[in-house]
Write a protein that holds these residues in place. Structure first.
Motif, PDB file in Angstrom:
ATOM      1  N   ARG A 153       4.400  11.961  -9.463  1.00  0.00           N
ATOM      2  CA  ARG A 153       5.260  10.873  -9.000  1.00  0.00           C
ATOM      3  C   ARG A 153       5.138   9.635  -9.876  1.00  0.00           C
ATOM      4  O   ARG A 153       6.135   9.023 -10.253  1.00  0.00           O
ATOM      5  CB  ARG A 153       4.921  10.519  -7.553  1.00  0.00           C
ATOM      6  N   ASP A 154       3.881   9.251 -10.215  1.00  0.00           N
ATOM      7  CA  ASP A 154       3.670   8.014 -10.981  1.00  0.00           C
ATOM      8  C   ASP A 154       2.290   8.058 -11.624  1.00  0.00           C
ATOM      9  O   ASP A 154       1.323   7.547 -11.077  1.00  0.00           O
ATOM     10  CB  ASP A 154       3.784   6.799 -10.056  1.00  0.00           C
ATOM     11  N   VAL A 155       2.195   8.652 -12.802  1.00  0.00           N
ATOM     12  CA  VAL A 155       0.901   8.809 -13.462  1.00  0.00           C
ATOM     13  C   VAL A 155       0.298   7.458 -13.841  1.00  0.00           C
ATOM     14  O   VAL A 155      -0.935   7.289 -13.832  1.00  0.00           O
ATOM     15  CB  VAL A 155       1.040   9.708 -14.715  1.00  0.00           C
ATOM     16  N   LEU A 156       1.128   6.475 -14.167  1.00  0.00           N
ATOM     17  CA  LEU A 156       0.597   5.170 -14.554  1.00  0.00           C
ATOM     18  C   LEU A 156      -0.100   4.488 -13.382  1.00  0.00           C
ATOM     19  O   LEU A 156      -1.116   3.808 -13.558  1.00  0.00           O
ATOM     20  CB  LEU A 156       1.719   4.280 -15.101  1.00  0.00           C
ATOM     21  N   SER A 157       0.425   4.691 -12.191  1.00  0.00           N
ATOM     22  CA  SER A 157      -0.218   4.141 -10.994  1.00  0.00           C
ATOM     23  C   SER A 157      -1.570   4.804 -10.763  1.00  0.00           C
ATOM     24  O   SER A 157      -2.541   4.139 -10.374  1.00  0.00           O
ATOM     25  CB  SER A 157       0.674   4.345  -9.768  1.00  0.00           C
ATOM     26  N   MET A 170       0.849  -1.201   0.000  1.00  0.00           N
ATOM     27  CA  MET A 170       0.000   0.000   0.000  1.00  0.00           C
ATOM     28  C   MET A 170       0.881   1.246   0.000  1.00  0.00           C
ATOM     29  O   MET A 170       1.713   1.428   0.874  1.00  0.00           O
ATOM     30  CB  MET A 170      -0.914   0.009   1.229  1.00  0.00           C
ATOM     31  N   ASN A 171       0.713   2.106  -1.040  1.00  0.00           N
ATOM     32  CA  ASN A 171       1.526   3.315  -1.078  1.00  0.00           C
ATOM     33  C   ASN A 171       0.841   4.445  -0.316  1.00  0.00           C
ATOM     34  O   ASN A 171      -0.242   4.292   0.229  1.00  0.00           O
ATOM     35  CB  ASN A 171       1.823   3.722  -2.531  1.00  0.00           C
ATOM     36  N   SER A 172       1.497   5.605  -0.299  1.00  0.00           N
ATOM     37  CA  SER A 172       0.984   6.721   0.497  1.00  0.00           C
ATOM     38  C   SER A 172      -0.376   7.199   0.008  1.00  0.00           C
ATOM     39  O   SER A 172      -1.222   7.610   0.804  1.00  0.00           O
ATOM     40  CB  SER A 172       1.989   7.874   0.480  1.00  0.00           C
ATOM     41  N   PHE A 173      -0.610   7.140  -1.309  1.00  0.00           N
ATOM     42  CA  PHE A 173      -1.889   7.611  -1.820  1.00  0.00           C
ATOM     43  C   PHE A 173      -3.012   6.641  -1.457  1.00  0.00           C
ATOM     44  O   PHE A 173      -4.144   7.066  -1.232  1.00  0.00           O
ATOM     45  CB  PHE A 173      -1.850   7.808  -3.335  1.00  0.00           C
ATOM     46  N   ASP A 174      -2.722   5.350  -1.395  1.00  0.00           N
ATOM     47  CA  ASP A 174      -3.708   4.369  -0.922  1.00  0.00           C
ATOM     48  C   ASP A 174      -4.193   4.757   0.473  1.00  0.00           C
ATOM     49  O   ASP A 174      -5.402   4.753   0.753  1.00  0.00           O
ATOM     50  CB  ASP A 174      -3.101   2.962  -0.851  1.00  0.00           C
ATOM     51  N   ARG A 175      -3.236   5.054   1.349  1.00  0.00           N
ATOM     52  CA  ARG A 175      -3.587   5.414   2.728  1.00  0.00           C
ATOM     53  C   ARG A 175      -4.361   6.729   2.757  1.00  0.00           C
ATOM     54  O   ARG A 175      -5.332   6.871   3.510  1.00  0.00           O
ATOM     55  CB  ARG A 175      -2.324   5.507   3.580  1.00  0.00           C
ATOM     56  N   PHE A 176      -3.901   7.693   1.965  1.00  0.00           N
ATOM     57  CA  PHE A 176      -4.598   8.972   1.896  1.00  0.00           C
ATOM     58  C   PHE A 176      -6.038   8.774   1.439  1.00  0.00           C
ATOM     59  O   PHE A 176      -6.977   9.339   2.032  1.00  0.00           O
ATOM     60  CB  PHE A 176      -3.887   9.933   0.937  1.00  0.00           C
ATOM     61  N   TYR A 177      -6.245   7.971   0.398  1.00  0.00           N
ATOM     62  CA  TYR A 177      -7.577   7.795  -0.163  1.00  0.00           C
ATOM     63  C   TYR A 177      -8.525   7.142   0.844  1.00  0.00           C
ATOM     64  O   TYR A 177      -9.693   7.520   0.945  1.00  0.00           O
ATOM     65  CB  TYR A 177      -7.509   6.950  -1.437  1.00  0.00           C
ATOM     66  N   GLY A 178      -8.013   6.169   1.590  1.00  0.00           N
ATOM     67  CA  GLY A 178      -8.843   5.535   2.608  1.00  0.00           C
ATOM     68  C   GLY A 178      -9.307   6.526   3.654  1.00  0.00           C
ATOM     69  O   GLY A 178     -10.489   6.562   4.028  1.00  0.00           O
ATOM     70  N   GLY A 179      -8.389   7.368   4.139  1.00  0.00           N
ATOM     71  CA  GLY A 179      -8.742   8.383   5.124  1.00  0.00           C
ATOM     72  C   GLY A 179      -9.647   9.447   4.543  1.00  0.00           C
ATOM     73  O   GLY A 179     -10.557   9.949   5.219  1.00  0.00           O
ATOM     74  N   TRP A 180      -9.395   9.792   3.271  1.00  0.00           N
ATOM     75  CA  TRP A 180     -10.210  10.815   2.610  1.00  0.00           C
ATOM     76  C   TRP A 180     -11.643  10.332   2.457  1.00  0.00           C
ATOM     77  O   TRP A 180     -12.592  11.089   2.688  1.00  0.00           O
ATOM     78  CB  TRP A 180      -9.609  11.133   1.243  1.00  0.00           C
ATOM     79  N   GLN A 181     -11.819   9.065   2.089  1.00  0.00           N
ATOM     80  CA  GLN A 181     -13.163   8.495   1.953  1.00  0.00           C
ATOM     81  C   GLN A 181     -13.907   8.491   3.296  1.00  0.00           C
ATOM     82  O   GLN A 181     -15.098   8.803   3.359  1.00  0.00           O
ATOM     83  CB  GLN A 181     -13.066   7.065   1.421  1.00  0.00           C
ATOM     84  N   GLU A 182     -13.187   8.144   4.344  1.00  0.00           N
ATOM     85  CA  GLU A 182     -13.799   8.115   5.675  1.00  0.00           C
ATOM     86  C   GLU A 182     -14.272   9.508   6.081  1.00  0.00           C
ATOM     87  O   GLU A 182     -15.376   9.682   6.611  1.00  0.00           O
ATOM     88  CB  GLU A 182     -12.800   7.570   6.693  1.00  0.00           C
ATOM     89  N   GLN A 183     -13.420  10.504   5.836  1.00  0.00           N
ATOM     90  CA  GLN A 183     -13.801  11.875   6.161  1.00  0.00           C
ATOM     91  C   GLN A 183     -14.964  12.349   5.290  1.00  0.00           C
ATOM     92  O   GLN A 183     -15.835  13.102   5.748  1.00  0.00           O
ATOM     93  CB  GLN A 183     -12.596  12.809   5.971  1.00  0.00           C
ATOM     94  N   ARG A 233     -13.099   1.414 -11.741  1.00  0.00           N
ATOM     95  CA  ARG A 233     -12.135   1.652 -12.830  1.00  0.00           C
ATOM     96  C   ARG A 233     -12.800   1.544 -14.195  1.00  0.00           C
ATOM     97  O   ARG A 233     -12.456   2.279 -15.123  1.00  0.00           O
ATOM     98  CB  ARG A 233     -10.968   0.671 -12.737  1.00  0.00           C
ATOM     99  N   SER A 234     -13.762   0.623 -14.326  1.00  0.00           N
ATOM    100  CA  SER A 234     -14.420   0.434 -15.625  1.00  0.00           C
ATOM    101  C   SER A 234     -15.246   1.654 -16.028  1.00  0.00           C
ATOM    102  O   SER A 234     -15.542   1.838 -17.210  1.00  0.00           O
ATOM    103  CB  SER A 234     -15.317  -0.809 -15.574  1.00  0.00           C
ATOM    104  N   PRO A 266      -5.144   1.299  -8.059  1.00  0.00           N
ATOM    105  CA  PRO A 266      -5.360   0.078  -7.261  1.00  0.00           C
ATOM    106  C   PRO A 266      -6.181   0.318  -6.005  1.00  0.00           C
ATOM    107  O   PRO A 266      -6.631  -0.628  -5.367  1.00  0.00           O
ATOM    108  CB  PRO A 266      -3.934  -0.359  -6.915  1.00  0.00           C
ATOM    109  N   TRP A 267      -6.409   1.578  -5.631  1.00  0.00           N
ATOM    110  CA  TRP A 267      -7.146   1.900  -4.401  1.00  0.00           C
ATOM    111  C   TRP A 267      -8.667   1.870  -4.613  1.00  0.00           C
ATOM    112  O   TRP A 267      -9.420   2.047  -3.662  1.00  0.00           O
ATOM    113  CB  TRP A 267      -6.746   3.277  -3.879  1.00  0.00           C
ATOM    114  N   ILE A 268      -9.135   1.654  -5.847  1.00  0.00           N
ATOM    115  CA  ILE A 268     -10.571   1.555  -6.088  1.00  0.00           C
ATOM    116  C   ILE A 268     -10.902   0.183  -6.662  1.00  0.00           C
ATOM    117  O   ILE A 268     -10.008  -0.610  -6.966  1.00  0.00           O
ATOM    118  CB  ILE A 268     -11.073   2.667  -7.037  1.00  0.00           C
TER     119      ILE A 268
END
Length: 234
Positions: A62-66, A1-14, A78-79, A71-73
């Protein structure tokens, strides 16, 4: 899990907490104090939405392809994506749908001159503003789609000039950022066209749609057809 994965989880909760606050907000008729409270809640929600786009822009650098792989959704989410997110024009379908549903439910009151103050009570000038904004957004959306198409066509050049890969990826990142900018700008401009009460209803509906699609995606991921053999044997 990268930093954006963690951010997205917290962002969704908020985001869920903010939607709960919007749902508990005063309903019409509202006083001047209530009007101020609704305006504050809408501003707070939009700041949260803008924070997502600021953080995502850093991840794009940092990584546009990521970011495009996201992977966080869920696979279902994604479809439905357009260049790393929802189509900006989806906003207008939501406004028109919610307005139609509420208008039909309050039709008699509205025809009698009673102002409900909700999305079913959009004024002619509001409808005109939304329609004009939709036309502008469609043009911008089509232009970005065409830019991505040209980028994809140009990828064949890498067969003979692989040294240009970094430059090409940089251009892809710029396209994703442009799409995100249009998404944020569209939501902001729609909110500006609405009253605070209507904006609250719109933001709740948009969030519930997002939560619903995510929930469906998570449930699909748990279906027997999507489980590995080891998971099925448990």
């Amino acid at each position: 899990m990268n930093s954006f994965d963690r951010f997205y989880g917290g962002w969704q909760e908020q985001l869920r907490h903010l939607v709960d606050q919007l749902a508990a907000a005063p309903k019409p008729p509202i006083s001047p104090d209530h009007h101020h409270q609704l305006h504050h809640l809408v501003s707070k929600f939009m700041d949260h939405y803008a924070e997502y786009h600021r953080t995502k822009a850093l991840e794009v650098d940092r990584d546009v392809l990521s970011v495009l792989a996201a992977p966080w959704i869920t696979a279902l989410e994604r479809s439905l994506q357009w260049i790393g997110g929802c189509r900006p024009t989806t906003v207008f379908h939501l406004v028109y749908t919610e307005s139609s549903i509420l208008f039909e439910s309050h039709m008699i009151d509205i025809l009698r001159g009673y102002r409900t103050g909700d999305l079913g009570d959009l004024s002619p000038s509001q409808f005109r503003g939304v329609s004009e904004l939709q036309c502008d957004t469609v043009r911008e959306e089509n232009a970005i789609t065409e830019e991505l198409s040209e980028w994809q066509d140009g990828m064949s050049d890498l067969m003979v000039a692989s040294s240009n890969l970094e430059e090409k990826i940089g251009k892809l990142g710029a396209i994703v950022k442009k799409a995100d900018d249009l998404r944020l700008k569209t939501v902001r401009r729609v909110v500006e066209l609405l009253t605070p009460q209507q904006a609250v209803e719109f933001l709740i509906s948009a969030s519930e749609l997002q939560f619903g699609i995510r929930g469906w995606g998570l449930n699909l991921g748990k279906s027997p057809n999507n489980l590995t053999q080891k998971e099925k044997e448990k």
